[in-house]
Design a protein around this motif. Sequence first.
Motif, PDB file in Angstrom:
ATOM      1  N   THR A   1      -7.419  -1.375  10.409  1.00 49.18           N
ATOM      2  CA  THR A   1      -6.537  -2.548  10.456  1.00 49.18           C
ATOM      3  C   THR A   1      -5.371  -2.468   9.467  1.00 49.18           C
ATOM      4  O   THR A   1      -4.578  -3.407   9.351  1.00 49.18           O
ATOM      5  CB  THR A   1      -7.340  -3.824  10.142  1.00 49.18           C
ATOM      6  N   THR A   2      -5.284  -1.356   8.752  1.00 47.95           N
ATOM      7  CA  THR A   2      -4.276  -1.235   7.691  1.00 47.95           C
ATOM      8  C   THR A   2      -2.865  -1.553   8.174  1.00 47.95           C
ATOM      9  O   THR A   2      -2.091  -2.237   7.496  1.00 47.95           O
ATOM     10  CB  THR A   2      -4.293   0.205   7.100  1.00 47.95           C
TER      11      THR A   2
ATOM     12  N   GLU B   1      -1.339   5.437  17.791  1.00 45.36           N
ATOM     13  CA  GLU B   1      -2.344   4.457  18.203  1.00 45.36           C
ATOM     14  C   GLU B   1      -2.762   3.489  17.089  1.00 45.36           C
ATOM     15  O   GLU B   1      -3.019   2.310  17.354  1.00 45.36           O
ATOM     16  CB  GLU B   1      -3.582   5.148  18.817  1.00 45.36           C
ATOM     17  N   THR B   2      -2.806   3.984  15.844  1.00 45.65           N
ATOM     18  CA  THR B   2      -3.260   3.084  14.761  1.00 45.65           C
ATOM     19  C   THR B   2      -2.155   2.153  14.277  1.00 45.65           C
ATOM     20  O   THR B   2      -2.429   1.161  13.606  1.00 45.65           O
ATOM     21  CB  THR B   2      -3.771   3.882  13.543  1.00 45.65           C
ATOM     22  N   THR B   3      -0.907   2.470  14.609  1.00 48.39           N
ATOM     23  CA  THR B   3       0.213   1.666  14.095  1.00 48.39           C
ATOM     24  C   THR B   3       0.823   0.781  15.184  1.00 48.39           C
ATOM     25  O   THR B   3       1.890   0.208  15.000  1.00 48.39           O
ATOM     26  CB  THR B   3       1.309   2.582  13.520  1.00 48.39           C
ATOM     27  N   ARG B   4       0.115   0.683  16.311  1.00 49.65           N
ATOM     28  CA  ARG B   4       0.659  -0.046  17.464  1.00 49.65           C
ATOM     29  C   ARG B   4       0.907  -1.520  17.139  1.00 49.65           C
ATOM     30  O   ARG B   4       1.860  -2.121  17.630  1.00 49.65           O
ATOM     31  CB  ARG B   4      -0.328   0.100  18.643  1.00 49.65           C
TER      32      ARG B   4
ATOM     33  N   GLY C   1       0.463   8.826  -9.460  1.00 51.18           N
ATOM     34  CA  GLY C   1      -0.088   7.526  -9.094  1.00 51.18           C
ATOM     35  C   GLY C   1      -1.214   7.672  -8.102  1.00 51.18           C
ATOM     36  O   GLY C   1      -1.482   8.772  -7.612  1.00 51.18           O
ATOM     37  N   GLU C   2      -1.861   6.535  -7.802  1.00 57.30           N
ATOM     38  CA  GLU C   2      -3.035   6.581  -6.941  1.00 57.30           C
ATOM     39  C   GLU C   2      -2.686   6.059  -5.558  1.00 57.30           C
ATOM     40  O   GLU C   2      -2.073   4.995  -5.416  1.00 57.30           O
ATOM     41  CB  GLU C   2      -4.138   5.726  -7.557  1.00 57.30           C
ATOM     42  N   LEU C   3      -3.111   6.803  -4.545  1.00 56.80           N
ATOM     43  CA  LEU C   3      -2.826   6.401  -3.166  1.00 56.80           C
ATOM     44  C   LEU C   3      -3.889   5.438  -2.662  1.00 56.80           C
ATOM     45  O   LEU C   3      -5.015   5.433  -3.161  1.00 56.80           O
ATOM     46  CB  LEU C   3      -2.769   7.657  -2.283  1.00 56.80           C
ATOM     47  N   ASP C   4      -3.528   4.615  -1.678  1.00 55.89           N
ATOM     48  CA  ASP C   4      -4.467   3.648  -1.121  1.00 55.89           C
ATOM     49  C   ASP C   4      -5.168   4.224   0.098  1.00 55.89           C
ATOM     50  O   ASP C   4      -4.595   5.004   0.854  1.00 55.89           O
ATOM     51  CB  ASP C   4      -3.700   2.373  -0.751  1.00 55.89           C
TER      52      ASP C   4
ATOM     53  N   LEU D   1       0.828  -1.203   0.000  1.00 56.35           N
ATOM     54  CA  LEU D   1       0.000   0.000   0.000  1.00 56.35           C
ATOM     55  C   LEU D   1       0.865   1.257   0.000  1.00 56.35           C
ATOM     56  O   LEU D   1       1.923   1.292   0.629  1.00 56.35           O
ATOM     57  CB  LEU D   1      -0.909   0.015   1.234  1.00 56.35           C
ATOM     58  N   ALA D   2       0.387   2.274  -0.722  1.00 60.48           N
ATOM     59  CA  ALA D   2       1.032   3.598  -0.693  1.00 60.48           C
ATOM     60  C   ALA D   2       0.071   4.527   0.033  1.00 60.48           C
ATOM     61  O   ALA D   2      -1.041   4.755  -0.432  1.00 60.48           O
ATOM     62  CB  ALA D   2       1.303   4.094  -2.102  1.00 60.48           C
ATOM     63  N   VAL D   3       0.513   5.040   1.171  1.00 61.72           N
ATOM     64  CA  VAL D   3      -0.401   5.739   2.070  1.00 61.72           C
ATOM     65  C   VAL D   3       0.067   7.163   2.345  1.00 61.72           C
ATOM     66  O   VAL D   3       1.263   7.415   2.488  1.00 61.72           O
ATOM     67  CB  VAL D   3      -0.528   4.932   3.392  1.00 61.72           C
TER      68      VAL D   3
END
Lengths: 315, 315
Positions: free
Chosen positions: A69-70, A93-96, A61-64, A48-50
Amino acid sequence: MLNKIFKAIEESDKIVIMRHVSPDLDALGSQFGLKRAIEVKFPEKTVLAVGEKSEGLSWLGELDEIDDTTFDDALIVALDTANLDRLSLYKEETTRNRKLLAKIDHHPDNEPFGDLSYVDTNASSVSEIIAQFIFDYLEMDASSASSLYAGIVGDTGRFLFNSVTEHTFEIAARLKSYGVETFEINQRISEIDIKIAKFYGYIYDNLDIDETGVSHVVVTQEAMAQFGISYEETNAIMGIFGTIKQIKTWAVFIEKSEKQGGGFRARIRSKRIAINQVAMRHSGGGHPFASGANAKDLEEINEIVEELKIVVKEG
Amino acid sequence: MLNKIFKAIEESDKIVIMRHVSPDLDALGSQFGLKRAIEVKFPEKTVLAVGEKSEGLSWLGELDEIDDTTFDDALIVALDTANLDRLSLYKEETTRNRKLLAKIDHHPDNEPFGDLSYVDTNASSVSEIIAQFIFDYLEMDASSASSLYAGIVGDTGRFLFNSVTEHTFEIAARLKSYGVETFEINQRISEIDIKIAKFYGYIYDNLDIDETGVSHVVVTQEAMAQFGISYEETNAIMGIFGTIKQIKTWAVFIEKSEKQGGGFRARIRSKRIAINQVAMRHSGGGHPFASGANAKDLEEINEIVEELKIVVKEG
């Protein structure tokens, strides 16, 4: 270290590639270039490119999209980002539940982060580093090569700056061999909107140069409204001054809106004489040849210009 | 063929290097680069760089004076010159006692000349050809490398144009490894005088774009006088239009002096739509995307602009 980062890619089912906020060509070029090269080599992995979108650079390009849960079990690769605060869409918190965090960058490593980290301050761009990484460990194709070429052109001003080395040209040669449409990409990168062109005219008309080689121009809120130019878009004019033979040092003063606190933002540049001490005296600072400062009114603008004249005379 | 030209250099005591009239960066860069490389490899030989001077490019090196015996027994190497008529300071009568005449060029070889001739139309520049020639047969040093780098930058618009290949970047990498101060050279090449900058402002202010994407501007004798710009210097503005997103095709009309016969010289350019048939209808012609024509008055200027609009609409 790069072999360890490759090992981490090899051993991860999910790789999320991130980069800094307000992305430029190098941030997006290295991001899409790396994503594509991992997909080509490992079609079974999720890559994924975020990050936040950039309207002007959406052609790269297109981002995801991301959800809760990513980042779970993911290897995060952070590109072109000196400190975690600037990593776009990154939250503690989201990348824990991530697997690992790897950093690849070319900025001075003043605030190190990541479980794995590779920093090469001699590289012209992260795209240059990623290109070599792909040649060594992954698989290059025309799509990756085009993204990375755009990134290198972006961060080097199309092979203009001092950061360009023998290795930069070697990488450009290898990328070109994959069929990169360099002319089309260069054209796209250097194109400006007609409203910016008309604003260029205004700047050329209004810039003055004194006998020491100091040039300055004041851009009022009124002028910005007249040309339909945003505060960010005024950045486009900074390169104009450096191409004029008689100019040694220049300052552009952008009037801030009331929301921004009023007064003027000063962007100060110089070809060969250090000007950062002037910036520091006016609530600013930066690099020797590229600094920022603030002027509360026209009087302080005059003070800054007078101080620049003294620096140039002494330099 | 290049091995034969090297053999001729090896077997000559005197080598006179020439190039085209109104020399540009590639002409002078290849000339000085080759001169230096022969001198380094063969210090006992006399090597001269000959041709009219170019004020603006004198920083590239110093040209040698000629007299009645300069060309006697000499190997003449003609660089970057498609036909003999354009070889600066070349005369049939003064070169009669030459040893040999060799041509090295990258233009289409429509009017071949020389006892030995090497033409590679795929090369971005003659400087690119000469660099490879030096790597293969002579000796490169920082001075030669700098001249040749300047030549490549000049003929490719700093790695902008379609003529840039993998080989161009490979040569740039090798030249850079000799310590070429690429930033300083690029800076020097792209610098413009303040009077040209002010003229840019005038052009940005006055160029218009119609709804089809055709832009044109008329530069009168009065405007040229106001900015202190010569007829030749008006060439500097041609690149402005191509960087503006909304412009597809553009024409600049330069009013000629009475000495030049009056009327207007038209320079017509296009990004992707061929415009040479319009030029041909107005006593001109040229390449599909870059042509010249003539307009006797404002009425014919309007005709040309109208014809360009039709071409763009149909294209």
